[in-house]
Design a protein around this motif. Structure first.
Motif, PDB file in Angstrom:
ATOM      1  N   LYS A   1      27.418  29.610  33.657  1.00  0.00           N
ATOM      2  CA  LYS A   1      27.092  30.064  35.050  1.00  0.00           C
ATOM      3  C   LYS A   1      27.389  29.164  36.119  1.00  0.00           C
ATOM      4  N   LEU A   2      28.396  29.765  36.777  1.00  0.00           N
ATOM      5  CA  LEU A   2      29.060  29.191  37.699  1.00  0.00           C
ATOM      6  C   LEU A   2      28.781  29.419  39.357  1.00  0.00           C
ATOM      7  N   PHE A   3      28.175  28.695  40.115  1.00  0.00           N
ATOM      8  CA  PHE A   3      28.029  29.414  41.535  1.00  0.00           C
ATOM      9  C   PHE A   3      29.301  28.545  42.334  1.00  0.00           C
ATOM     10  N   LEU A   4      29.938  29.673  43.034  1.00  0.00           N
ATOM     11  CA  LEU A   4      31.110  29.266  44.065  1.00  0.00           C
ATOM     12  C   LEU A   4      30.423  29.144  45.253  1.00  0.00           C
ATOM     13  N   VAL A   5      30.542  28.266  46.346  1.00  0.00           N
ATOM     14  CA  VAL A   5      29.872  28.255  47.598  1.00  0.00           C
ATOM     15  C   VAL A   5      30.845  27.825  48.585  1.00  0.00           C
ATOM     16  N   ASP A   6      31.613  28.590  49.288  1.00  0.00           N
ATOM     17  CA  ASP A   6      32.590  28.524  50.318  1.00  0.00           C
ATOM     18  C   ASP A   6      32.602  29.553  51.240  1.00  0.00           C
ATOM     19  N   ASP A   7      32.634  28.939  52.574  1.00  0.00           N
ATOM     20  CA  ASP A   7      32.694  29.981  54.037  1.00  0.00           C
ATOM     21  C   ASP A   7      34.110  30.494  54.064  1.00  0.00           C
ATOM     22  N   ASP A   8      34.995  30.002  53.295  1.00  0.00           N
ATOM     23  CA  ASP A   8      36.383  30.773  53.381  1.00  0.00           C
ATOM     24  C   ASP A   8      36.246  32.014  52.467  1.00  0.00           C
ATOM     25  N   ALA A   9      36.183  33.102  52.738  1.00  0.00           N
ATOM     26  CA  ALA A   9      36.198  34.380  51.995  1.00  0.00           C
ATOM     27  C   ALA A   9      37.467  34.651  51.003  1.00  0.00           C
ATOM     28  N   VAL A  10      38.645  34.277  51.716  1.00  0.00           N
ATOM     29  CA  VAL A  10      39.789  34.388  50.807  1.00  0.00           C
ATOM     30  C   VAL A  10      39.929  33.503  49.616  1.00  0.00           C
ATOM     31  N   PHE A  11      39.738  32.239  49.969  1.00  0.00           N
ATOM     32  CA  PHE A  11      39.686  31.213  49.172  1.00  0.00           C
ATOM     33  C   PHE A  11      38.689  31.484  48.090  1.00  0.00           C
ATOM     34  N   LEU A  12      37.308  31.945  48.313  1.00  0.00           N
ATOM     35  CA  LEU A  12      36.163  32.175  47.522  1.00  0.00           C
ATOM     36  C   LEU A  12      36.571  33.336  46.591  1.00  0.00           C
ATOM     37  N   LYS A  13      37.254  34.378  47.126  1.00  0.00           N
ATOM     38  CA  LYS A  13      37.691  35.450  46.286  1.00  0.00           C
ATOM     39  C   LYS A  13      38.564  35.172  45.416  1.00  0.00           C
ATOM     40  N   SER A  14      39.508  34.326  45.828  1.00  0.00           N
ATOM     41  CA  SER A  14      40.699  33.865  44.956  1.00  0.00           C
ATOM     42  C   SER A  14      40.198  33.058  43.600  1.00  0.00           C
ATOM     43  N   LEU A  15      39.270  32.267  44.029  1.00  0.00           N
ATOM     44  CA  LEU A  15      38.678  31.476  43.006  1.00  0.00           C
ATOM     45  C   LEU A  15      37.672  31.965  41.930  1.00  0.00           C
ATOM     46  N   GLU A  16      36.868  33.032  42.557  1.00  0.00           N
ATOM     47  CA  GLU A  16      36.240  33.848  41.718  1.00  0.00           C
ATOM     48  C   GLU A  16      37.191  34.795  40.736  1.00  0.00           C
ATOM     49  N   ILE A  17      38.219  35.362  41.090  1.00  0.00           N
ATOM     50  CA  ILE A  17      39.136  36.190  40.482  1.00  0.00           C
ATOM     51  C   ILE A  17      39.720  35.274  39.456  1.00  0.00           C
ATOM     52  N   GLN A  18      40.256  34.045  39.602  1.00  0.00           N
ATOM     53  CA  GLN A  18      40.653  33.071  38.566  1.00  0.00           C
ATOM     54  C   GLN A  18      39.824  32.721  37.480  1.00  0.00           C
ATOM     55  N   PHE A  19      38.708  32.466  37.906  1.00  0.00           N
ATOM     56  CA  PHE A  19      37.523  32.149  36.827  1.00  0.00           C
ATOM     57  C   PHE A  19      37.161  33.624  36.017  1.00  0.00           C
ATOM     58  N   MET A  20      36.842  34.665  36.629  1.00  0.00           N
ATOM     59  CA  MET A  20      36.568  35.815  35.856  1.00  0.00           C
ATOM     60  C   MET A  20      37.823  36.065  34.883  1.00  0.00           C
ATOM     61  N   GLU A  21      39.048  35.899  35.055  1.00  0.00           N
ATOM     62  CA  GLU A  21      40.148  36.030  34.406  1.00  0.00           C
ATOM     63  C   GLU A  21      39.941  35.373  32.903  1.00  0.00           C
ATOM     64  N   GLN A  22      39.334  34.103  33.205  1.00  0.00           N
ATOM     65  CA  GLN A  22      39.140  33.052  32.134  1.00  0.00           C
ATOM     66  C   GLN A  22      38.212  33.905  30.925  1.00  0.00           C
TER      67      GLN A  22
END
Length: 144
Positions: A8-29
């Motif tokens: 269970k990973l919480f990603l906390v960032d106010d940069d919506a583009v960077f946040l979505k990019s990280l989310e997608i990369q982790f989800m692909e794992q």
């Protein structure tokens, strides 16, 4: 990494583009259950969901005026549950910021860059190796 369940990973960032990019990369794992938050306050409100790891932006000043910053959020996470590993993220590649984060009990500091995701993967792997060693040491110490 955890074998029995997803991390269970919480990603906390106010940069919506960077946040979505990280989310997608982790989800692909496939090994992660991801929750994303744009502010430290939202992250803190959801700590009862017991994240295994929090990846937290240092600034957090782009969405809500007067929102708490990443360092304040880190302090509150550690006061609530000191056992949650927090990895700090920042676009600033300054040693003073990294040292400050470590003094506030961050597990590590990662600079936002094109290699940030790979670095985060390595840090997360290190966290689980470290936790495994702590459990084994505790097991041995209990037997003495």
């Amino acid at each position: 990494m955890k074998i029995e369940s997803k991390i269970k990973l919480f990603l906390v960032d106010d940069d919506a583009v960077f946040l979505k990019s990280l989310e997608i990369q982790f989800m692909e794992q496939g090994d992660f259950e991801i929750e994303t938050y744009a502010t430290g306050e939202l992250c803190l409100q959801n700590l009862n969901k017991k994240p295994d790891i929090v990846v937290l932006d240092y600034h957090l000043d782009g969405v809500v005026k007067n929102a708490i910053n990443g360092l304040q959020t880190l302090d509150k996470i550690k006061n609530t549950n000191g056992g949650i590993p927090v990895i700090m993220l920042s676009s600033q590649d300054r040693i003073e910021i990294a040292v400050t984060c470590m003094h506030h009990k961050a597990f590590d500091y990662v600079v936002k860059s094109e290699t940030a995701f790979v670095r985060l993967q390595k840090v997360i792997s290190t966290i689980f190796k470290y936790q495994k060693m702590e459990k084994e040491l505790s097991w041995y110490m209990d037997r003495m």
